[in-house]
Structures are given as C-alpha cells and as structure tokens.
Design a protein around this motif. Structure first.
Motif, mmCIF file in Angstrom:
data_model
loop_
_atom_site.group_PDB
_atom_site.id
_atom_site.type_symbol
_atom_site.label_atom_id
_atom_site.label_comp_id
_atom_site.label_asym_id
_atom_site.label_seq_id
_atom_site.Cartn_x
_atom_site.Cartn_y
_atom_site.Cartn_z
ATOM 1 N N LYS A 73 0.823 -1.219 0.000
ATOM 2 C CA LYS A 73 0.000 0.000 0.000
ATOM 3 C C LYS A 73 0.855 1.265 0.000
ATOM 4 N N GLN A 74 2.040 1.185 0.588
ATOM 5 C CA GLN A 74 2.943 2.340 0.604
ATOM 6 C C GLN A 74 3.512 2.627 -0.788
ATOM 7 N N CYS A 75 3.529 1.611 -1.625
ATOM 8 C CA CYS A 75 4.163 1.727 -2.941
ATOM 9 C C CYS A 75 3.193 2.040 -4.078
ATOM 10 N N VAL A 76 1.897 2.032 -3.816
ATOM 11 C CA VAL A 76 0.929 2.297 -4.885
ATOM 12 C C VAL A 76 0.356 3.712 -4.721
ATOM 13 N N HIS A 77 -0.306 4.168 -5.760
ATOM 14 C CA HIS A 77 -0.915 5.493 -5.761
ATOM 15 C C HIS A 77 -1.958 5.583 -4.635
ATOM 16 N N LEU A 78 -2.154 6.771 -4.090
ATOM 17 C CA LEU A 78 -3.065 6.995 -2.969
ATOM 18 C C LEU A 78 -4.492 6.517 -3.279
ATOM 19 N N ASP A 79 -4.957 6.733 -4.522
ATOM 20 C CA ASP A 79 -6.305 6.278 -4.897
ATOM 21 C C ASP A 79 -6.422 4.762 -4.787
ATOM 22 N N LEU A 80 -5.374 4.065 -5.198
ATOM 23 C CA LEU A 80 -5.385 2.603 -5.133
ATOM 24 C C LEU A 80 -5.336 2.122 -3.671
ATOM 25 N N LYS A 81 -4.557 2.828 -2.867
ATOM 26 C CA LYS A 81 -4.474 2.482 -1.443
ATOM 27 C C LYS A 81 -5.847 2.639 -0.791
ATOM 28 N N THR A 82 -6.527 3.743 -1.081
ATOM 29 C CA THR A 82 -7.864 3.981 -0.538
ATOM 30 C C THR A 82 -8.828 2.887 -0.977
ATOM 31 N N HIS A 83 -8.722 2.488 -2.247
ATOM 32 C CA HIS A 83 -9.560 1.421 -2.786
ATOM 33 C C HIS A 83 -9.295 0.111 -2.024
ATOM 34 N N LEU A 84 -8.036 -0.182 -1.761
ATOM 35 C CA LEU A 84 -7.687 -1.405 -1.027
ATOM 36 C C LEU A 84 -8.199 -1.350 0.414
ATOM 37 N N ASP A 85 -8.094 -0.185 1.023
ATOM 38 C CA ASP A 85 -8.582 -0.033 2.396
ATOM 39 C C ASP A 85 -10.091 -0.254 2.455
ATOM 40 N N ASP A 86 -10.801 0.247 1.456
ATOM 41 C CA ASP A 86 -12.261 0.071 1.401
ATOM 42 C C ASP A 86 -12.645 -1.392 1.216
ATOM 43 N N LYS A 87 -11.829 -2.131 0.439
ATOM 44 C CA LYS A 87 -12.121 -3.549 0.179
ATOM 45 C C LYS A 87 -11.663 -4.448 1.325
ATOM 46 N N THR A 88 -10.890 -3.921 2.223
ATOM 47 C CA THR A 88 -10.309 -4.682 3.344
ATOM 48 C C THR A 88 -9.695 -6.005 2.889
ATOM 49 N N VAL A 89 -8.738 -5.917 2.005
ATOM 50 C CA VAL A 89 -8.028 -7.113 1.548
ATOM 51 C C VAL A 89 -7.116 -7.614 2.659
ATOM 52 N N GLY A 90 -6.898 -8.924 2.687
ATOM 53 C CA GLY A 90 -6.121 -9.527 3.764
ATOM 54 C C GLY A 90 -4.727 -9.970 3.397
ATOM 55 N N THR A 91 -4.465 -10.140 2.081
ATOM 56 C CA THR A 91 -3.139 -10.608 1.673
ATOM 57 C C THR A 91 -2.617 -9.743 0.529
ATOM 58 N N ILE A 92 -1.307 -9.788 0.329
ATOM 59 C CA ILE A 92 -0.693 -9.033 -0.764
ATOM 60 C C ILE A 92 -1.186 -9.578 -2.105
ATOM 61 N N HIS A 93 -1.411 -10.870 -2.188
ATOM 62 C CA HIS A 93 -1.917 -11.473 -3.426
ATOM 63 C C HIS A 93 -3.317 -10.923 -3.753
ATOM 64 N N ASP A 94 -4.190 -10.856 -2.754
ATOM 65 C CA ASP A 94 -5.531 -10.288 -2.974
ATOM 66 C C ASP A 94 -5.442 -8.836 -3.438
ATOM 67 N N ALA A 95 -4.501 -8.092 -2.874
ATOM 68 C CA ALA A 95 -4.338 -6.685 -3.269
ATOM 69 C C ALA A 95 -3.880 -6.604 -4.722
ATOM 70 N N ALA A 96 -2.922 -7.418 -5.106
ATOM 71 C CA ALA A 96 -2.387 -7.373 -6.476
ATOM 72 C C ALA A 96 -3.439 -7.813 -7.491
ATOM 73 N N VAL A 97 -4.239 -8.779 -7.161
ATOM 74 C CA VAL A 97 -5.268 -9.298 -8.072
ATOM 75 C C VAL A 97 -6.327 -8.225 -8.377
ATOM 76 N N ASN A 98 -6.537 -7.314 -7.431
ATOM 77 C CA ASN A 98 -7.519 -6.248 -7.627
ATOM 78 C C ASN A 98 -7.150 -5.290 -8.735
ATOM 79 N N PHE A 99 -5.900 -5.304 -9.216
ATOM 80 C CA PHE A 99 -5.444 -4.322 -10.212
ATOM 81 C C PHE A 99 -4.959 -4.965 -11.504
ATOM 82 N N ARG A 100 -5.446 -6.109 -11.851
ATOM 83 C CA ARG A 100 -5.010 -6.758 -13.098
ATOM 84 C C ARG A 100 -5.432 -5.971 -14.286
#
Length: 192
Positions: A165-192
């Motif tokens: 989350k520290q390495c992605v754009h702020l909009d993407l971080k906010t999106h991840l926080d809203d989705k409450t992803v639990g793993t780095i893999h889940d976070a990466a899959v959200n942006f394919r």
C-alpha cells in the motif's frame, strides 16, 4: 441446681457466640466511601492501562470484588460514564462486564493503531526503555486489532500488505482499504 448451671453455661456460650459474630461482621464491613480517594484517576487517553492499575490497587488493598464497580463509577468520565450509566443494573454491578463494555467503547480501529505505532516518536522526557515499551505496546495493539493471533504468516501478510500500500498510488491504497483485503496477493489481483 445442676440444670440451672448448665442453662447459665449455655446462655454464656450463646452470648459469646453472638458477640463473636458482631465482631466478625464489623471486620468484614467494607466502606466504599472511605476508599474512593484511593481509586486511581480515570483518563480516557489511557483506558487500556487503567484497568490493570485499578485491579492491582484493589487486590493490594483487599477490596471485595462486589464493590469494584461502585469504586469505578466514582471516577468514570466521558464515554466510560455514559457506558456505565446505560448498562442495566444487573450488568453494572458485574466488574468484568463493565470492564469489557468500557474497553469496547474505546477500542480503536486497526488503521488508527497502525498510524499510532508508525508515528510514535520518543519524547525528550522519556527514557529509551519507556519509549521501547510504549512502541511495543502500540505494535501489539495493532496486531491484536488485526487478529494476527501471533501467527507468523498472518504477521507476514500484514507487513507485506502495508508495504504494498505504501508503494501504490493513494487512490489505489484507498480502494484497497475500502475492500479490506487480507493478503498481498488479494491486493495485487484487484489491479489486473
């Protein structure tokens, strides 16, 4: 004559037993009003540290547990006073229930614990030992709020996800926080 003496002896034993009972009940009497000045001051900023301090004092002074909530309500303020007042009377006299409800009311969300941990800096007035203890305490609260259960993989995913989350754009971080992803893999899959 003998019967009379036995009756007198029996009366004396009864009077003696009655006076022993009175002395015992006086020694078991607990005056909450006289002890309220010994209750530690309640501070809403350090609620999690308050209860262990209160319990230590209560144990050291041999306060009967049924009086603990009476002692607490004399120092509660803010949210804690509101919580205590809102509890039904049978729950408000149960120390463990009162403690649980007050702690729940002051519980912070995981992101707040993470931010406190990450931003906490040493004060000039603090020793390094005090600073280290506080930093460790904040870290533990963050892990507990994220329910890592002292599991290495859960901790690993928490740290990797935070770094992601520290390495992605702020909009993407906010999106991840809203989705409450639990793993780095889940976070990466959200942006394919």
């Amino acid at each position: 004559m003998r019967e009379r003496l036995e009756m007198e002896k029996l009366k004396l034993e009864m009077v003696k037993e009655e006076s022993n009972t009175k002395v015992q009940s006086k020694s078991e009497y607990f005056d909450a009003a006289k002890n309220t000045s010994l209750v530690p001051k309640f501070c809403e900023k350090t609620v999690d540290k308050y209860f262990p301090q209160f319990e230590k004092i209560a144990h050291n002074l041999n306060w009967p547990k049924p009086y603990w909530t009476t002692m607490l309500q004399s120092v509660f303020e803010g949210k804690a006073a509101e919580i205590y007042s809102a509890l039904p009377s049978e729950k408000s006299s149960d120390y463990d229930m009162v403690k649980q409800e007050v702690l729940k009311a002051y519980e912070l969300v995981p992101e707040a614990y993470r931010q406190k941990f990450r931003s906490y800096k040493k004060f000039d007035s603090q020793t390094y030992v005090e600073f280290a203890r506080e930093k460790e305490d904040l870290f533990d609260k963050w892990l507990t709020s994220k329910k890592t259960d002292n599991n290495f993989d859960n901790l690993r995913q928490l740290m990797l996800l935070e770094e992601f989350k520290q390495c992605v754009h702020l909009d993407l971080k906010t999106h991840l926080d809203d989705k409450t992803v639990g793993t780095i893999h889940d976070a990466a899959v959200n942006f394919r």
